[in-house]
Design an enzyme around this catalytic site. Structure first.
Site, PDB file in Angstrom:
ATOM      1  N   ARG A  48      19.939 -18.925  36.245  1.00 52.47           N
ATOM      2  CA  ARG A  48      19.413 -19.508  37.473  1.00 52.47           C
ATOM      3  C   ARG A  48      18.208 -20.408  37.216  1.00 52.47           C
ATOM      4  O   ARG A  48      18.144 -21.530  37.715  1.00 52.47           O
ATOM      5  CB  ARG A  48      19.023 -18.399  38.466  1.00 52.47           C
ATOM      6  CG  ARG A  48      20.192 -17.793  39.226  1.00 52.47           C
ATOM      7  CD  ARG A  48      19.912 -16.359  39.586  1.00 52.47           C
ATOM      8  NE  ARG A  48      19.676 -15.562  38.386  1.00 52.47           N
ATOM      9  CZ  ARG A  48      20.667 -15.119  37.588  1.00 52.47           C
ATOM     10  NH1 ARG A  48      21.908 -15.375  37.886  1.00 52.47           N
ATOM     11  NH2 ARG A  48      20.388 -14.433  36.487  1.00 52.47           N
ATOM     12  N   THR A  49      17.234 -19.923  36.455  1.00 55.05           N
ATOM     13  CA  THR A  49      16.009 -20.700  36.276  1.00 55.05           C
ATOM     14  C   THR A  49      16.293 -22.008  35.544  1.00 55.05           C
ATOM     15  O   THR A  49      15.889 -23.086  35.983  1.00 55.05           O
ATOM     16  CB  THR A  49      14.956 -19.884  35.517  1.00 55.05           C
ATOM     17  OG1 THR A  49      14.701 -18.666  36.223  1.00 55.05           O
ATOM     18  CG2 THR A  49      13.667 -20.672  35.386  1.00 55.05           C
ATOM     19  N   HIS A  51       6.124 -15.205  36.050  1.00 57.24           N
ATOM     20  CA  HIS A  51       7.225 -16.120  36.369  1.00 57.24           C
ATOM     21  C   HIS A  51       6.852 -16.793  37.695  1.00 57.24           C
ATOM     22  O   HIS A  51       7.411 -16.485  38.741  1.00 57.24           O
ATOM     23  CB  HIS A  51       8.520 -15.324  36.512  1.00 57.24           C
ATOM     24  CG  HIS A  51       9.773 -16.145  36.439  1.00 57.24           C
ATOM     25  ND1 HIS A  51       9.775 -17.522  36.550  1.00 57.24           N
ATOM     26  CD2 HIS A  51      11.079 -15.781  36.312  1.00 57.24           C
ATOM     27  CE1 HIS A  51      11.018 -17.962  36.469  1.00 57.24           C
ATOM     28  NE2 HIS A  51      11.823 -16.926  36.320  1.00 57.24           N
ATOM     29  N   LYS A  69      13.371 -22.374  12.108  1.00 55.82           N
ATOM     30  CA  LYS A  69      12.868 -22.705  10.769  1.00 55.82           C
ATOM     31  C   LYS A  69      11.396 -22.321  10.606  1.00 55.82           C
ATOM     32  O   LYS A  69      10.801 -22.574   9.564  1.00 55.82           O
ATOM     33  CB  LYS A  69      13.020 -24.204  10.518  1.00 55.82           C
ATOM     34  CG  LYS A  69      14.441 -24.728  10.668  1.00 55.82           C
ATOM     35  CD  LYS A  69      14.463 -26.243  10.518  1.00 55.82           C
ATOM     36  CE  LYS A  69      15.854 -26.809  10.778  1.00 55.82           C
ATOM     37  NZ  LYS A  69      15.869 -28.294  10.698  1.00 55.82           N
ATOM     38  N   ARG A  96      10.473 -21.358  28.888  1.00 56.18           N
ATOM     39  CA  ARG A  96      10.614 -19.904  28.942  1.00 56.18           C
ATOM     40  C   ARG A  96      10.446 -19.381  27.529  1.00 56.18           C
ATOM     41  O   ARG A  96      11.051 -19.893  26.589  1.00 56.18           O
ATOM     42  CB  ARG A  96      11.967 -19.472  29.505  1.00 56.18           C
ATOM     43  CG  ARG A  96      12.210 -17.954  29.322  1.00 56.18           C
ATOM     44  CD  ARG A  96      13.371 -17.452  30.130  1.00 56.18           C
ATOM     45  NE  ARG A  96      13.066 -17.486  31.552  1.00 56.18           N
ATOM     46  CZ  ARG A  96      13.858 -16.959  32.488  1.00 56.18           C
ATOM     47  NH1 ARG A  96      15.006 -16.405  32.143  1.00 56.18           N
ATOM     48  NH2 ARG A  96      13.515 -17.015  33.753  1.00 56.18           N
TER      49      ARG A  96
END
Length: 312
Positions: free
Chosen positions: A59-60, A138, A89, A110
């Site tokens: 959703r986000t 959030h 890496k 995120r």
């Protein structure tokens, strides 16, 4: 429209009541525009959003990318930055942030570590939007949650909100608690297993802002008295002890029978994804707002991108 006062969107505490109204009014405009004249369809033309997600998201991530595209902007993205970017890496977050500054006009991030978005914002010359940082915050989810609550109860005072489930690791309920302090006559009831209780920093913040709260363990006794039941899943991936997870999993389920005890005008919310805490049989109940809640994420994220990037 006055200039947006924020350079980055990192935490819920950045938003006072006045700024919330600006975001919500802009979200209303975006919502109406999508079904109307599409006056904002090219407002971010030529702008690029970097979608930098180190954790899985549906959703986000998609709502942010859809928001940018619907405003005429472009998106560069990676499916899982921990595996499919130079982070695999060993590239540091600060180096990745500096690189993205040369490629994009805004970074939506995120990350699995709390505080990561704040660290990125300290070195970024372009806006950073926190799309979830571990068990931290959030803020855009909190904004869409508050938008959903305000839409359902535009005039009502004395709202009672039950936050249910994983309150210790749930960044959505933590972030929403901060925004609820901006409204008068709100009471919060925390319903959780002992291993998932809300942390003390949130309780202290509520006390400081004179927001009454209490803790309960019985959802059945709380459901009939509240205006909003905010369900959350027990987040297995955030538990350090498997035994703690076993004691919490499946403890709170909002069954159709339990929903029938709720107020007729109450609402049921969930940040999604759900596991078993809300059976699908509840989906057709008019009090179920979680899919509309998710849709509100599009309007809120369109509003934020527009406010952060619009040309004066």
């Amino acid at each position: 429209m006055a200039a947006f006062p924020l350079a980055h969107v990192i935490e819920s505490q950045q938003f006072d009541r006045e700024l919330l109204e600006v975001v919500f009014q802009t979200a209303d405009q975006m919502k109406m525009d999508l079904f109307g004249e599409r006056r904002f369809a090219k407002s971010l033309e030529g702008r690029i959003m970097a979608s930098l997600f180190y954790e899985p998201s549906t959703r986000t991530r998609f709502s942010f990318e859809s928001a940018m595209l619907r405003l005429g902007g472009s998106v560069i993205t990676t499916e899982n930055a921990r595996e499919f970017s130079s982070a695999a890496k060993g590239e540091s977050l600060s180096d990745s942030t500096r690189i993205m500054n040369g490629y994009a006009d805004v970074i939506v991030m995120r990350h699995n570590e709390a505080g990561s978005a704040a660290r990125a914002s300290e070195i970024s010359c372009i806006p950073v939007i926190n799309a979830g940082d571990g068990a931290g915050q959030h803020p855009t989810q909190a904004l869409l949650d508050m938008y959903t609550i305000v839409d359902a109860f535009p005039e009502k005072n004395g709202l009672k909100i039950a936050m249910v489930g994983d309150l210790r690791y749930g960044r959505t309920v933590r972030s929403l608690a901060y925004l609820l302090t901006k409204y008068e006559n709100v009471e919060i009831i925390f319903v959780s297993p002992p291993v998932c209780k809300m942390e003390g920093d949130i309780k202290a913040y509520l006390d400081k802002n004179n927001v009454p709260w209490r803790e309960e363990t019985d959802l059945a006794s709380v459901a009939p008295e509240v205006d909003c039941v905010y369900m959350t899943r027990i987040q297995k991936e955030r538990f350090h002890d498997p035994e703690d997870y076993k004691t919490a999993a499946g403890k709170y389920i909002l069954t159709p029978e339990r929903v029938r005890t709720m107020k007729p005008d109450a609402i049921i919310m969930h940040p999604l994804p759900r596991v078993d805490e809300i059976p699908k049989e509840v989906d057709d109940d008019p009090r179920a707002r979680y899919f509309q809640q998710a849709m509100n994420g599009l309007y809120i994220r369109m509003a934020l991108l527009y406010l952060l990037l619009k040309k004066d």
